[in-house]
Design an enzyme around this catalytic site. Sequence first.
Site, PDB file in Angstrom:
ATOM      1  N   HIS A 204      -7.920  -5.062  -1.112  1.00 32.49           N
ATOM      2  CA  HIS A 204      -6.636  -4.448  -0.727  1.00 32.49           C
ATOM      3  C   HIS A 204      -6.229  -5.416   0.002  1.00 32.49           C
ATOM      4  O   HIS A 204      -5.542  -5.463   0.567  1.00 32.49           O
ATOM      5  CB  HIS A 204      -6.761  -2.780  -0.006  1.00 32.49           C
ATOM      6  CG  HIS A 204      -5.931  -2.379   0.074  1.00 32.49           C
ATOM      7  ND1 HIS A 204      -5.314  -1.411  -0.579  1.00 32.49           N
ATOM      8  CD2 HIS A 204      -5.132  -1.672   1.371  1.00 32.49           C
ATOM      9  CE1 HIS A 204      -3.904  -0.802  -0.156  1.00 32.49           C
ATOM     10  NE2 HIS A 204      -4.455  -1.457   1.530  1.00 32.49           N
TER      11      HIS A 204
ATOM     12  N   SER B 126       0.797  -1.398   0.389  1.00 34.81           N
ATOM     13  CA  SER B 126       0.244  -0.250  -0.216  1.00 34.81           C
ATOM     14  C   SER B 126       1.063   1.300  -0.085  1.00 34.81           C
ATOM     15  O   SER B 126       1.422   1.004  -1.224  1.00 34.81           O
ATOM     16  CB  SER B 126      -1.254   0.299   1.018  1.00 34.81           C
ATOM     17  OG  SER B 126      -2.096   1.482   1.193  1.00 34.81           O
TER      18      SER B 126
ATOM     19  N   ASP C  85      -9.572  -3.801  -5.178  1.00 34.93           N
ATOM     20  CA  ASP C  85      -9.670  -3.050  -4.374  1.00 34.93           C
ATOM     21  C   ASP C  85     -10.000  -1.575  -4.339  1.00 34.93           C
ATOM     22  O   ASP C  85     -10.139  -1.461  -5.346  1.00 34.93           O
ATOM     23  CB  ASP C  85      -6.968  -2.577  -4.559  1.00 34.93           C
ATOM     24  CG  ASP C  85      -6.724  -1.974  -3.432  1.00 34.93           C
ATOM     25  OD1 ASP C  85      -7.405  -1.539  -2.596  1.00 34.93           O
ATOM     26  OD2 ASP C  85      -5.644  -2.211  -3.501  1.00 34.93           O
TER      27      ASP C  85
END
Length: 710
Positions: free
Chosen positions: A682, A562, A647
């Site tokens: 995610h 991320s 995501d």
Amino acid sequence: MKKISVMLIISIIFAAACKNKNTSKVTENIVPPVADKKPTSLNKHGDIRIDDYFWMNERDNPEVIDYLERENDYNEKMTAHTREFQESLFAEMKSRIKEDDESVPYFYNGYWYITRFEKGKDYPVYTRKKDSLDGREEILFDCNAMAEGHSFFQLGGINISPDNKLAAFGVDTVSRRIYTIRVKNLETGEIYPAEIGNTTGGSTWGNDNKTLFYTAKDPQTLRSDRVYRHVLGAGQQDELVYHEEDDTYNAFVYKSKSRKYIIAGSHSTLTSEYSVLEADTPGGDFRVFQPRVRGLEYSISHYGDSFYILTNADGATNFKLMRTSETETQKEHWEEVLPHREEVLLEDIDIFRDFLVVSERSEGLNKIRVMRWDHSEDYYLPFDNETYTAYTATNIEFDTDILRYRYNALTTPLSTIDFNMVTREQEVKKEQEVLGGKFDKDNYVSERVWAEAGDGKKVPVSLVYRKGIKKDGKNPLLLYGYGSYGATIDPYFSTVRLSLLDRGFIYAIAHIRGGEYLGRPWYEDGKLLKKKNTFTDFIDCSRFLIAEKYTSPEHLYAMGGSAGGLLMGAVVNMSPGLYNGVVAAVPFVDVVTTMLDESIPLTTGEYDEWGNPDDKEYYNYIKSYSPYDNVKAQEYPNMLVTTGYHDSQVQYWEPAKWVARLRELKTDKNILLFHTNMETGHSGASGRFDALKEVAEEYAFLLDLEGIKE
């Protein structure tokens, strides 16, 4: 004490020396995919950027799907020779986990609540027992049954009504963190037909057992911007009770531990605001606790006739604790309880009938402070490790002398501990089991070292490795980093990590600026126009580890996900020669374009973290480090990039575009792999064992680069 044999060490070193040759033989005839170039001109502040891969932003476009599938096919072929090894790693990791496991029970409102896992199953079963742990088990939710027919399943926000008869819960079956809330009658087992979509999944009950407050998300941006009041059986449209119109804020709602107040809040990176409503009158109007003032952060807890406020007011960078009455809640009425301290970050509080428990951080280490309300006692729980993680756990009950906390370290499995705040005796309720009979924590060493950054700041690094490793520069070392949002990656124990450590790897965490490991100033020094400190800190930590002969560039690996994936993208542009391999998971790498698009989920709420590129100064600064915009014709390390098609936080097209540009411009013949999980978001796979397959894929990539095949 079990030691690695000399022959094993020799074989590892020999295999590492041959790694590039072996890898190229296996994969040299496999041709990587080439993405079509469709130039799009992006103009901002008179600066024109040509984005050849902007077309990948078109979700569900058949050409996009085709490209992602071609990359997945290439990844499959390039890693085919590690397939058995991945399966072996997966089996090894799984074998350490107790499959028929359960949580430590906690007591709330007349019931003991327990979460358990069953052997061979991926998802938890939520249960409770009335009054006594010897009572009959009542199954609230069996997520294994609920997940049938779904490639992804996540249950969240379980919330029991005050009379214990109803449970509100949220379900996400797509992995975009968009939950549908429903209500289950716990007496009959019936799930009511009403569905509340586009929510965060969380909710809270009024004390009338029929009024439910929840937070809704904007269907386009996924920003949580509205709080609604839902009345069971009323047959009327849910009432909007709070609307956060500022698109840099997110709204939420919860009930105070005292059960007296429903609290609606809204926050941005720098500012917060709360409103309160007595839970006994859930049909009433919320009143603002303290109106927002830009830069004023605060959170509130209720006790007796007062509210306690954790805040950065009046320049309290590391926060202080204040108190005010229930009726006079604005800032001018706040009185100091615990003052601001330059060297101590005040992170959180837990309130009990007789005690105030304060979670602090000093010199990077967690501290738990216990104070009687009558000031007769004030002490800290004793922790003597050089690097560890300790934090308060589930402490829902108010009228108790027992504080539950958790402790673990890089070499020490997680323990859940009940601490008697009166007698100061403690009971270990559970220590994480490591199955397989091979783990002995005495076989491992952890330490904390301090690397010097270019500007003279000392950056802590936590390390763990097997005893007997020599600092000769030949050890493979995986350096993990994040460094954003003030999130601190504390040193924690991992059973899966043993698969690296037992094969000779050193594992390290760089506590770089952008996190709060060394307090709030450490975060402030790694954001906005100081963001590059995050990247240079990580590079300086890498150079330090090489200089101290923990490893060398031929054996150094980096990993981040991320915002940590942004970190990976930045450091490989800035110092690619430091690393033999890099894993970038769901990486946020197209920073300029994303931050200019307010329709993308989470963008507007991030301006205070990265800066708003509508401002030319921020535009130029972000562009100067944005990984996608700074890919150039140079050699890059071996890289594995992963993403999830659904995501909601980092859209799949960011890594897709980045990989396409890397393939176009990089001048080396090193491996570049890109894997899109077409069914997840995610956080990756939802099942506890499916998630291990993703770790096995990453570890096999790293071990293969070291020539370690088993």
